[in-house]
Design a protein around this motif. Structure first.
Motif, PDB file in Angstrom:
ATOM      1  N   SER A 278      -2.087 -15.957  33.022  1.00 14.40           N
ATOM      2  CA  SER A 278      -3.551 -16.236  33.185  1.00 14.40           C
ATOM      3  C   SER A 278      -4.461 -15.358  32.183  1.00 14.40           C
ATOM      4  O   SER A 278      -4.059 -13.960  32.242  1.00 14.40           O
ATOM      5  CB  SER A 278      -3.938 -16.056  34.794  1.00 14.40           C
ATOM      6  N   ASP A 279      -5.447 -15.793  31.506  1.00 16.81           N
ATOM      7  CA  ASP A 279      -6.032 -14.975  30.654  1.00 16.81           C
ATOM      8  C   ASP A 279      -6.913 -13.810  31.484  1.00 16.81           C
ATOM      9  O   ASP A 279      -7.179 -12.711  30.679  1.00 16.81           O
ATOM     10  CB  ASP A 279      -7.092 -15.861  29.932  1.00 16.81           C
ATOM     11  N   LYS A 280      -7.513 -14.381  32.777  1.00 16.53           N
ATOM     12  CA  LYS A 280      -8.364 -13.262  33.377  1.00 16.53           C
ATOM     13  C   LYS A 280      -7.670 -12.234  33.722  1.00 16.53           C
ATOM     14  O   LYS A 280      -8.000 -11.037  33.956  1.00 16.53           O
ATOM     15  CB  LYS A 280      -8.984 -14.028  34.446  1.00 16.53           C
ATOM     16  N   ARG A 282      -5.132  -9.316  33.072  1.00 16.73           N
ATOM     17  CA  ARG A 282      -4.299  -8.849  31.951  1.00 16.73           C
ATOM     18  C   ARG A 282      -3.949  -7.524  32.366  1.00 16.73           C
ATOM     19  O   ARG A 282      -2.959  -6.921  31.807  1.00 16.73           O
ATOM     20  CB  ARG A 282      -5.201  -8.879  30.525  1.00 16.73           C
ATOM     21  N   GLN A 304     -11.764  -7.056  37.351  1.00 14.46           N
ATOM     22  CA  GLN A 304     -11.217  -8.350  36.397  1.00 14.46           C
ATOM     23  C   GLN A 304     -12.033  -9.757  37.100  1.00 14.46           C
ATOM     24  O   GLN A 304     -11.731 -10.716  36.167  1.00 14.46           O
ATOM     25  CB  GLN A 304      -9.806  -8.396  36.320  1.00 14.46           C
ATOM     26  N   ASN A 305     -12.535  -9.467  38.030  1.00 12.19           N
ATOM     27  CA  ASN A 305     -13.323 -10.597  38.720  1.00 12.19           C
ATOM     28  C   ASN A 305     -12.383 -11.826  38.755  1.00 12.19           C
ATOM     29  O   ASN A 305     -12.553 -13.021  38.530  1.00 12.19           O
ATOM     30  CB  ASN A 305     -14.579 -10.948  37.777  1.00 12.19           C
ATOM     31  N   VAL A 306     -11.591 -11.562  39.364  1.00 17.52           N
ATOM     32  CA  VAL A 306     -10.406 -12.592  39.797  1.00 17.52           C
ATOM     33  C   VAL A 306     -10.357 -12.928  41.303  1.00 17.52           C
ATOM     34  O   VAL A 306     -10.113 -11.931  42.256  1.00 17.52           O
ATOM     35  CB  VAL A 306      -8.922 -11.978  39.436  1.00 17.52           C
ATOM     36  N   GLU A 312      -9.000 -18.540  42.931  1.00 21.10           N
ATOM     37  CA  GLU A 312      -8.652 -18.437  41.195  1.00 21.10           C
ATOM     38  C   GLU A 312      -7.240 -18.756  41.119  1.00 21.10           C
ATOM     39  O   GLU A 312      -6.068 -18.316  41.877  1.00 21.10           O
ATOM     40  CB  GLU A 312      -8.541 -16.972  40.631  1.00 21.10           C
TER      41      GLU A 312
END
Length: 564
Positions: A278-280, A282, A304-306, A312
């Motif tokens: 997932s890009d978000k 990392r 990371q606002n996940v 998500e």
């Protein structure tokens, strides 16, 4: 009018005579039903292969109790179409099938304790009905005893759940099918396989927890012999030990966990590599203890606002050494999942032990120089360490004096995980217990294993109370709580730090287990010393799961009448 009352009285009398039930009054019937005939008459040989039913007649009304649980047919019949009585009692038992019987084969119908009289429920214990499609009834037998090495902490083994089966040795044997011969052990673990024909067999014993008469690998306890059984004479005294069966390594699930995500597996994988797809997500850490079924993925969801505002969809790839795959989870951050320190060991500290603090997060760093340990208003010297084997624990070491009360203060933000720290200060009050409340046990081993091993005290519930991983011939256990324990040794033959269970698929036995012959009773202030001589050939509770057996000639198979 008189005729009406006469007819009414006659109807009542007839209804009472026709009813099958328990008589009222009189001496209680204690005699089980007796067989008076069958559709397959003596000598029960040269039975036609196209016969499709077995009918057995009794001298009184019978009922069948848990017939599906008790009835064992060897060799198995795959298409049973009817079993009577079902519901209403009658004086005969009927079993119908669609199979065509094999030629020159002895069939044995073992009813266990399923046949009972309808009035008092007296069982016709261990009743067998055997017949042959050939000129003789096979008379060989195998008898012995099953023993479950490990107590089950969640449930007790039910009578009839332990099964022993024989498979005919062939080039291709399918253990996912019912054994060719099969029987159930009684409550004491005793078993008999009767009416066997000469030949070469593989023997398999297992805990048939789902009553399907088939061994479910990785789910049921198992015992087996690596070598085949050459059955030319009857065998008695065959002792088989049942061990937990090894599960295949496979992925189970992912779920939200304090501090991130918990990924679970079966089969104790040696190593699991996990990558975020997932890009978000990392910035993350993955922790996994070798041979553990738990993999933790740690990250700062808010940074990371996940999954903070909405669910998500997080995707990961994994490689567990057996399979590579990708999985996903709809993750939602739980703001209540703070890092918390607790005292799970209670407020009484046994003499000579560390004070242990547990965390719901992996403990990455501590600042013990900011902590204080106080007794009688005087600060005490101490040392705090993150446990190397279990990083969810912090051990406090000090010269604790028995009978003294202590107070440990841990300020906020002085214990942290990768992305989290403790938000509140914690104070732990405890007392160093007195030595007089505990016992000591010193064990001397003769013929001790050459490899390292675990020596364990097991409670009556089956829990591990104390465990040491050593390679010594003399072990001293101090500060033991009073109680009655079982003493066992688990040998780590391959030195991988984990006791390996049985792997039937690859024919790998469980690593050796030894059980001390008597219970250990720990009493306050008692110093108990025992010498344990382990067998040189490891046959008492060995990884081959069997002890030596004797062969002897007999003229008839064991039955309930001549069973000792």
């Amino acid at each position: 009018m008189k005729r009406f009352f006469f007819l009414l009285l006659l109807s009542i009398i007839l209804a009472s005579c026709a009813r099958v039930g328990s008589p009222v009054g009189g001496t209680r019937d204690s005699i089980p039903p007796q067989v008076i005939g069958s559709n397959i008459d003596s000598p029960r040989v040269n039975v036609q292969r196209d016969i499709r039913e077995l009918r057995i007649t009794f001298d009184e009304y019978i009922a069948l109790k848990d017939i599906n649980k008790h009835l064992i047919i060897s060799p198995p019949l795959r298409k049973i179409t009817k079993i009577l009585p079902s519901g209403m009692a009658n004086k005969y038992l009927l079993i119908k099938w669609e199979d065509t019987l094999q030629e020159n084969t002895t069939y044995n119908f073992n009813f266990g304790n399923a046949i009972v009289d309808n009035n008092e429920g007296n069982p016709l214990g261990y009743y067998n009905f055997a017949f042959s499609t050939g000129p003789k009834i096979d008379s060989l037998y195998i008898s012995g005893e099953l023993k479950s090495i490990f107590k089950d902490q969640e449930k007790t083994t039910e009578e009839g759940s332990l099964v022993v089966g024989l498979y005919q040795e062939k080039d291709s044997m399918d253990y996912r099918q019912k054994p060719y011969y099969i029987t159930k052990a009684d409550a004491d673990g005793y078993f008999e396989l009767n009416y066997l024909s000469p030949g070469n067999y593989r023997i398999l014993a297992f805990e048939d927890s789902n009553s399907n008469s088939v061994y479910d690998m990785g789910k049921e306890k198992v015992g087996f012999m690596k070598d085949k059984i050459v059955l030319d004479n009857s065998i008695s005294g065959l002792n088989i030990n049942l061990y937990p069966s090894r599960k295949s390594v496979k992925y189970v699930e992912m779920k939200e966990n304090p501090g991130g995500i918990l990924m679970t597996f079966e089969g104790n994988p040696e190593k699991v590599d996990v990558l975020s797809l997932s890009d978000k997500l990392r910035d993350y850490k993955v922790t996994h203890k070798p041979k553990s079924d738990s993999v933790y993925i740690w990250f700062d969801a808010t940074a990371q606002n996940v999954g903070v505002a909405n669910n998500e969809n997080l995707k990961f790839s994994f490689d567990n050494g057996v399979k590579k795959d990708s999985v996903s989870l709809f993750y939602r951050y739980n703001a209540k999942n703070e890092m918390v320190l607790n005292n799970s060991g209670g407020n009484l500290l046994p003499p000579g032990k560390d004070f242990v603090i547990t965390s719901n997060y992996f403990v990455d760093k501590i600042q013990p120089e900011k902590w204080t340990l106080v007794s009688d208003s005087i600060q005490q010297d101490f040392r705090a360490e993150i446990d190397e084997k279990n990083p969810f624990e912090i051990h406090i070491k000090s010269n604790f004096k028995e009978g003294k009360k202590y107070s440990l203060t841990i300020p906020k933000e002085t214990a942290s995980s990768f992305y989290e720290t403790t938000k509140i200060s914690k104070r732990f009050d405890f007392e160093a217990d007195k030595l007089e409340n505990y016992g000591e046990f010193v064990l001397t081993l003769e013929n001790a294993p050459t490899q390292k091993f675990w020596i364990q005290f097991i409670t009556e519930r089956g829990d591990i109370a104390y465990s040491r991983y050593v390679n010594e011939s003399k072990i001293d256990f101090k500060s033991l709580k009073p109680g009655t324990y079982e003493l066992r040794i688990l040998v780590d033959e391959n030195n991988n730090g984990v006791w390996d269970s049985a792997d039937f698929a690859d024919g790998v036995f469980a690593e050796p287990v030894y059980i001390f012959e008597k219970k250990i009773e720990i009493r306050p202030l008692w110093d108990i010393r025992e010498t344990w001589k382990l067998p040189l050939n490891n046959l008492e509770t060995d990884s081959a799961t069997v002890t030596p057996f004797n062969k002897e000639e007999i003229t008839k198979p064991l039955t309930s009448e001549n069973k000792e």
